[in-house]
Design an enzyme around this catalytic site. Structure first.
Site, PDB file in Angstrom:
ATOM      1  N   ARG A   1       0.828  -1.216   0.000  1.00 31.77           N
ATOM      2  CA  ARG A   1       0.000   0.000   0.000  1.00 31.77           C
ATOM      3  C   ARG A   1       0.859   1.261   0.000  1.00 31.77           C
ATOM      4  O   ARG A   1       0.601   2.194  -0.757  1.00 31.77           O
ATOM      5  CB  ARG A   1      -0.952   0.017   1.198  1.00 31.77           C
ATOM      6  CG  ARG A   1      -2.055  -1.009   1.100  1.00 31.77           C
ATOM      7  CD  ARG A   1      -2.924  -1.002   2.332  1.00 31.77           C
ATOM      8  NE  ARG A   1      -2.108  -1.274   3.509  1.00 31.77           N
ATOM      9  CZ  ARG A   1      -2.419  -0.914   4.750  1.00 31.77           C
ATOM     10  NH1 ARG A   1      -3.535  -0.257   5.000  1.00 31.77           N
ATOM     11  NH2 ARG A   1      -1.633  -1.225   5.759  1.00 31.77           N
TER      12      ARG A   1
ATOM     13  N   ASN B   1      -6.096  -2.507   2.208  1.00 29.82           N
ATOM     14  CA  ASN B   1      -6.086  -3.959   2.295  1.00 29.82           C
ATOM     15  C   ASN B   1      -7.514  -4.471   2.368  1.00 29.82           C
ATOM     16  O   ASN B   1      -8.379  -3.835   2.970  1.00 29.82           O
ATOM     17  CB  ASN B   1      -5.346  -4.420   3.553  1.00 29.82           C
ATOM     18  CG  ASN B   1      -3.846  -4.305   3.435  1.00 29.82           C
ATOM     19  OD1 ASN B   1      -3.291  -4.261   2.347  1.00 29.82           O
ATOM     20  ND2 ASN B   1      -3.168  -4.261   4.567  1.00 29.82           N
TER      21      ASN B   1
END
Length: 95
Positions: free
Chosen positions: A25, A43
């Protein structure tokens, strides 16, 4: 519609594989900022990463290619993405 608006797009993408716990990320956020894109990345509970990215079409295409690589620790097995209605984000965030 201006030429700039014609050249802008947004995508919704899901990335599968070993993409959690490997700075995926944060790496997406950095790459998106480098490409001057806006949007978000997060996520998912089943192990994938989901993102929305908006900006110039060429930069979006660079990002979609980069998603197959990700950071060095990642092992991407699949990337699914589609163009969506252009949204207005002020920056790119990890959610």
């Amino acid at each position: 519609m201006t030429q700039k608006e014609k050249n802008e797009t947004c995508i919704h993408a899901t990335v599968s594989g070993k993409v959690q716990g490997v700075f995926f990320r944060e790496s997406v956020r950095k790459k998106a900022e480098e490409l001057q894109l806006t949007g978000w990345v997060k996520n998912l509970s089943h192990g994938d990463v989901e993102l929305v990215a908006c900006g110039e079409r060429d930069s979006i295409m660079i990002l979609t290619e980069w998603l197959w690589e990700g950071p060095p620790q990642a092992a991407v097995s699949n990337v699914n993405w589609e163009e969506i209605v252009v949204e207005d984000y002020s920056d790119f965030r990890v959610r």
